[in-house]
Write a protein that holds these residues in place. Structure first.
Motif, short mmCIF file in Angstrom:
data_model
loop_
_atom_site.label_atom_id
_atom_site.label_comp_id
_atom_site.label_asym_id
_atom_site.label_seq_id
_atom_site.Cartn_x
_atom_site.Cartn_y
_atom_site.Cartn_z
N ARG A 1 40.63 35.57 36.44
CA ARG A 1 39.43 35.43 37.27
C ARG A 1 38.54 36.65 37.14
O ARG A 1 37.31 36.56 37.09
N ASP B 1 49.38 47.62 31.93
CA ASP B 1 49.69 46.49 32.79
C ASP B 1 48.94 46.76 34.11
O ASP B 1 49.34 47.59 34.91
N MET B 2 47.81 46.09 34.29
CA MET B 2 46.92 46.41 35.41
C MET B 2 47.43 45.88 36.74
O MET B 2 47.83 44.74 36.83
N HIS B 3 47.38 46.70 37.78
CA HIS B 3 47.59 46.13 39.10
C HIS B 3 46.23 45.66 39.61
O HIS B 3 45.18 45.97 39.04
N ASP B 4 46.26 44.90 40.70
CA ASP B 4 45.05 44.19 41.11
C ASP B 4 43.88 45.11 41.43
O ASP B 4 42.73 44.81 41.11
N ARG B 5 44.16 46.26 42.05
CA ARG B 5 43.06 47.16 42.43
C ARG B 5 42.39 47.75 41.20
O ARG B 5 41.17 47.92 41.16
N GLU C 1 50.18 41.80 27.60
CA GLU C 1 51.28 40.86 27.39
C GLU C 1 51.25 39.73 28.39
O GLU C 1 52.06 38.81 28.34
N MET C 2 50.33 39.80 29.32
CA MET C 2 50.25 38.77 30.34
C MET C 2 48.87 38.77 30.97
O MET C 2 48.31 39.84 31.20
N VAL C 3 48.32 37.58 31.18
CA VAL C 3 47.10 37.47 31.98
C VAL C 3 47.39 36.42 33.03
O VAL C 3 47.65 35.26 32.72
N ASP C 4 47.41 36.82 34.29
CA ASP C 4 47.66 35.84 35.34
C ASP C 4 46.33 35.38 35.94
O ASP C 4 45.26 35.75 35.44
N SER C 5 46.38 34.57 37.00
CA SER C 5 45.14 34.00 37.52
C SER C 5 44.20 35.08 38.05
O SER C 5 42.99 34.95 37.96
N PHE C 6 44.76 36.19 38.53
CA PHE C 6 43.91 37.24 39.07
C PHE C 6 43.12 37.94 37.96
O PHE C 6 41.89 38.10 38.04
N ILE C 7 43.84 38.32 36.91
CA ILE C 7 43.17 38.99 35.79
C ILE C 7 42.23 38.02 35.09
O ILE C 7 41.12 38.38 34.68
N LEU D 1 48.08 30.90 29.89
CA LEU D 1 46.86 30.82 30.70
C LEU D 1 46.39 29.37 30.81
O LEU D 1 45.98 28.91 31.88
N LEU E 1 38.95 29.56 31.17
CA LEU E 1 37.82 30.48 31.04
C LEU E 1 36.60 29.87 30.36
O LEU E 1 36.15 30.38 29.33
#
Lengths: 134, 288, 140
Positions: free
Chosen positions: C61, C20-24, C53-59, C90, C97
């Motif tokens: 983009r 689960d990636m954080h933005d940095r 399990e989730m892709v938000d607008s940041f990921i 998404l 995309l």
């Protein structure tokens, strides 16, 4: 609306945003939401928590499981003491951004949830209150 | 309600229990609510007797309506509502069974009235209480029916929208009947799920059997096609009737990025080509 | 700070996002990938997100950015394994995309990359010789 359970988490950095997502995922699972709804709620939480961090300068998230006349809901509150949003209508519009994002955060989160309300006072802070019902 | 008003009722239930039960049973058999075809008189008497005991306990307990004796009474009412509904009683008949206890109670309260000035208040308290109990039986029946309807709706949804495999890597979803937004959403989610399970590269959504499409449904269709593309699969929509095509254009829904075909056969041919299958006639009975 | 590993496989770069990636972390991946494309002269990038399990607008983009930057650097990008719930969300979020190639599985993604490059005359492998075991070894 009776609150079955309530947890609060601070949002001070990018890792806290991940922690909020994980808490929301757990609560949405416990509340019996299906996988697509869980994903909608977690994604909305991610957008809103990031807003609290990036635009509000940090704050906190409260996650609650509600029951009301036989239905279950998941409520999320995001509060900060940041600069506030001068024009809420504009902020909800897709593509509008004052930061580096795509401007899909608030409007997108509203589409993913059933109800989303924003209270904001310039200079005092912002409070986003949102629910999704099962 | 204040205990003073039901204390007379408590007295009647305690002292005249046998008389009340007997009169109640007589009224039952004379009244239209009696259904000897559904339930023998002895069982009716059993239920009536238990109901009187629980009512006497609740009224005599002096507890508020949340008290355990009232809860026991409510539970009993719920159980006879359910069992009677299963036996074929209508909700009206079940409510009438409870309401018919009023007459004997009325008579006994009148006979035992110590202070005629208090009588109207005592009768009113009894009447509202029995009405309330009768309403509860109806509420239980309605809830059970709502649950049944919800379950049948779910079952119908599953039945009415099978996702079928047409060929290796090709799925089809023949949709039949009027599409509402909720149904479309459920169906689309299950289609996407099946794409992952089967590894299908092409999915055909056939709407030949769909009479009309509104904006929300059209948007769900486009959403599904877009979501499938994000997953790495192609969607083809087939069987769009002329009226639906007109509606879609009229509503301003943009289908330019969506593959559409007139018939399921055309869509299937396109799908075979996409998945690298050749289609041709041979002189034997073999199929490509 | 931890980083997401990038594997090199022939002329392709392979990334599997499993956390689960954080933005940095997402931004670091974007930088690392573009750097590796230039470094290795890779012609294709495959990003497998089947574990997300989730892709938000940041990921979302970040993925779109990687595809655009890779294209400028003359490499094709394919995203594989997006879960149905993630894809629906998404789209509802407003992100579809455009311009990002997708495939159901890593295997299909590799095949897609090869066929795109072959069509462009960039790959001289015989066709269909590419379905054997795909041991993703580290950089050669």
């Amino acid at each position: 609306m009776p609150v079955q359970r309530s947890d609060a988490l601070p949002i001070r950095n990018a890792s806290d945003v991940v922690a909020v997502r994980q808490l929301v995922r757990t609560r949405a699972q416990e509340a019996g939401f299906n996988l697509v709804d869980q994903t909608r709620i977690v994604t909305a939480a991610s957008e809103l928590a990031r807003n609290t961090l990036d635009y509000g300068g940090g704050g906190r998230a409260t996650v609650q499981v509600l029951t009301e006349t036989g239905r279950t809901g998941l409520r999320m509150l995001f509060e900060d003491e940041g600069p506030g949003i001068p024009d809420i209508e504009l902020a909800l519009r897709d593509g509008y951004t004052t930061g580096h994002g795509l401007g899909l955060g608030l409007g997108g989160a509203r589409r993913l949830m059933n109800d989303l309300r924003i209270e904001s006072q310039p200079g005092k802070g912002t409070r986003v209150d949102t629910v999704r019902w099962r | 309600m204040p205990p003073s008003q039901t204390s007379a009722l408590a007295g009647v239930l305690q002292k005249d229990r046998a008389g009340v039960l007997q009169a109640w049973m007589q009224d039952q058999q004379a009244g239209s609510a009696a259904r000897p075809d559904l339930m023998p008189a002895s069982e009716v008497q059993d239920q009536a007797s238990q109901l009187l005991d629980l009512l006497a306990a609740a009224v005599g307990s002096g507890e508020g309506r949340d008290g355990s004796s009232w809860q026991a009474l409510r539970q009993f009412l719920a159980s006879i509502s359910t069992s009677r509904a299963a036996q074929g009683f209508s909700p009206v008949e079940t409510a009438a069974f409870v309401l018919s206890v009023k007459q004997p109670l009325f008579t006994k309260l009148q006979q035992r009235a110590a202070d005629p000035g208090q009588l109207p208040a005592e009768l009113w308290a009894m009447t509202t209480l029995i009405d309330d109990l009768a309403l509860q039986t109806t509420a239980v029946t309605l809830e059970a029916r709502d649950r049944m309807i919800a379950r049948q709706q779910e079952e119908m949804l599953e039945l009415s929208t099978p996702v079928v495999k047409l060929w290796d890597g090709i799925l089809a979803l023949p949709m039949i009947g009027t599409l509402d937004s909720a149904r479309t959403q459920v169906v689309m989610e299950s289609l996407l799920q099946r794409i992952v399970q089967t590894g299908a590269e092409v999915a055909i959504i056939d709407i030949t059997g769909v009479p009309t499409v509104d904006t929300l449904v059209a948007q769900h269709l486009i959403k599904t096609v877009t979501a499938a593309r994000l997953m790495g699969a192609d969607c083809i929509i087939s069987g769009i009737r002329p009226q639906i095509a007109a509606t879609i254009v009229h509503l301003g829904v943009d289908l330019t990025n969506v593959d559409t075909k007139a018939t399921l056969a055309d869509a299937f041919r396109l799908a075979l080509r996409r998945t690298g299958h050749a289609l041709g006639k041979s002189n034997g009975s073999e199929r490509a | 700070m931890d980083r997401i590993p990038i594997l090199k496989m022939g002329r392709f770069l392979l990334v599997t996002i499993q956390v689960d990636m954080h933005d940095r972390l997402a931004l670091a991946l974007q930088d690392d990938l573009t750097a590796r494309i230039t470094e290795t002269g890779a012609r294709g990038v495959l990003i497998d997100i089947s574990a997300l399990e989730m892709v938000d607008s940041f990921i979302g983009r970040m993925i779109a950015n990687i595809a655009s930057m890779a294209r400028i650097l003359d490499a094709e990008t394919v995203v594989t394994g997006m879960q149905p719930a993630v894809a629906i969300t998404l789209v509802e979020l407003g992100l579809d995309l455009p311009g990002v190639r997708t495939a159901l599985t890593v295997e299909r993604g590799m095949r897609l990359l090869r066929s795109v490059l072959r069509a462009a005359g960039e790959l001289e492998e015989p066709s269909d010789a590419d379905d054997e075991g795909s041991d993703a070894g580290p950089a050669e």
